[in-house]
Design an enzyme around this catalytic site. Structure first.
Site, PDB file in Angstrom:
ATOM      1  CG  ASP A  36     -11.039  -8.163 -22.841  1.00 34.39           C
ATOM      2  OD1 ASP A  36     -10.228  -7.763 -21.989  1.00 34.39           O
ATOM      3  OD2 ASP A  36     -12.221  -7.751 -22.915  1.00 34.39           O
TER       4      ASP A  36
ATOM      5  CG  ASP B  80     -19.504 -13.831 -21.580  1.00 33.16           C
ATOM      6  OD1 ASP B  80     -19.129 -13.419 -20.452  1.00 33.16           O
ATOM      7  OD2 ASP B  80     -20.681 -13.774 -21.959  1.00 33.16           O
TER       8      ASP B  80
ATOM      9  CB  SER C  19      -8.663  -5.760  -5.339  1.00 34.05           C
ATOM     10  OG  SER C  19      -8.807  -4.443  -4.841  1.00 34.05           O
TER      11      SER C  19
ATOM     12  CE1 TYR D 219     -12.861  -5.432  -8.848  1.00 35.10           C
ATOM     13  CE2 TYR D 219     -11.995  -4.420  -6.853  1.00 35.10           C
ATOM     14  CZ  TYR D 219     -11.802  -4.924  -8.129  1.00 35.10           C
ATOM     15  OH  TYR D 219     -10.538  -4.917  -8.665  1.00 35.10           O
TER      16      TYR D 219
ATOM     17  CE  LYS E 141     -10.780  -8.412  -8.557  1.00 30.33           C
ATOM     18  NZ  LYS E 141     -10.180  -9.207  -9.655  1.00 30.33           N
TER      19      LYS E 141
ATOM     20  CE1 TYR F  78      -5.584   1.524  -2.379  1.00 35.69           C
ATOM     21  CE2 TYR F  78      -7.765   2.492  -2.674  1.00 35.69           C
ATOM     22  CZ  TYR F  78      -6.956   1.372  -2.465  1.00 35.69           C
ATOM     23  OH  TYR F  78      -7.525   0.135  -2.326  1.00 35.69           O
TER      24      TYR F  78
END
Length: 252
Positions: free
Chosen positions: A38, A64, A146, A159, A163, A208
């Site tokens: 991480d 990174d 996702s 995003y 994905k 959702y």
């Protein structure tokens, strides 16, 4: 039932928090040695220490995913101690602060940053670990996408696009790496209750929950079992697949 990941060494990116931490914990409890990566160095080291206090096998490294030199040097460091790598979970991604804007409001810097971390970072980390995954003769890669890429979530285009790219990359990687007996699969979670989704408006959370066949919130542990399965020998003939784990919000 015996543990599914005994004697396996699994690398997990984005392991300081949220899904990545949950995956690391689940894999360690299944007998794996987990290598936790991480950008948040202190946090990921603390989490690895907590796992070790439970008698589990874990180590932590800063990385990174937007920096190819960081990726290469981290991989070189972690394999000098033990060159066995049996599995990789590409969970590290930029999610916080990338939503809420429509396509006309996005700026290029944010778009490029999301693609650099989420897409390019996944490719580069997989590439750096490839010699070791090939050497184990039965490597497993699990990419985390996702379900936003499956239903086209609005006001989250960078995003969502990143994905979608992960899903497409998974299929290409599976084709390319099959000759080395490496299985590459993808999990597409729904909106999950983690730190990175704390900014998401309540209306989206409600959307959702109300749209799921299983009408409840989703938590990281809802996804752990699928990840463990895909990393285990039980999934030795499963590759190139995208598995939505979202309580039935999107059917595949």
């Amino acid at each position: 039932m015996s543990h599914l990941l005994v004697d396996k060494r699994i690398v997990i990116s984005g392991a300081a928090r949220g899904l990545g931490l949950s995956f690391a914990t689940a894999c360690a409890k299944q007998g794996a040695e987990v290598v936790m990566l991480d950008i948040l160095e202190d946090e990921v080291c603390n989490q690895a220490n907590l796992l070790k206090e439970q008698g589990l096998k874990a180590s932590a490294w800063q990385i990174d995913l937007a920096d190819v030199e960081s990726i290469q040097s981290t991989v070189e460091s972690l394999v000098t101690q033990n060159d066995q790598i049996d599995g990789l979970i590409n969970c590290g991604a930029l999610a916080t602060g990338v939503g809420g804007k429509n396509m006309m409001e996005y700026d290029e810097d944010l778009w490029d940053r999301v693609m650099q971390v989420n897409v390019k970072g996944t490719w580069l980390l997989s590439k750096a670990l490839m010699p070791y995954l090939k050497a184990c003769k039965a490597g497993k890669i699990v990419n985390i996408a996702s379900d936003t890429a499956l239903w086209g979530a609005p006001n989250l285009m960078a995003y969502t696009a990143s994905k979608g790219a992960i899903i497409a990359m998974t299929r290409s990687m599976a084709r390319e790496l099959g000759e080395d007996n490496i299985c590459v699969n993808c999990i597409a979670p729904g909106l999950t209750i983690v730190e990175a989704t704390a900014y998401v408006p309540q209306q989206r959370h409600d959307h959702y929950v109300n749209g799921r066949a299983l009408n409840r919130k989703q938590y990281p542990e809802d996804i752990d079992g699928t990840a463990v399965y895909l990393l285990s020998d039980l999934a030795s003939f499963v590759t190139g697949q995208n598995i939505p784990v979202n309580g039935g919000f999107v059917f595949n």
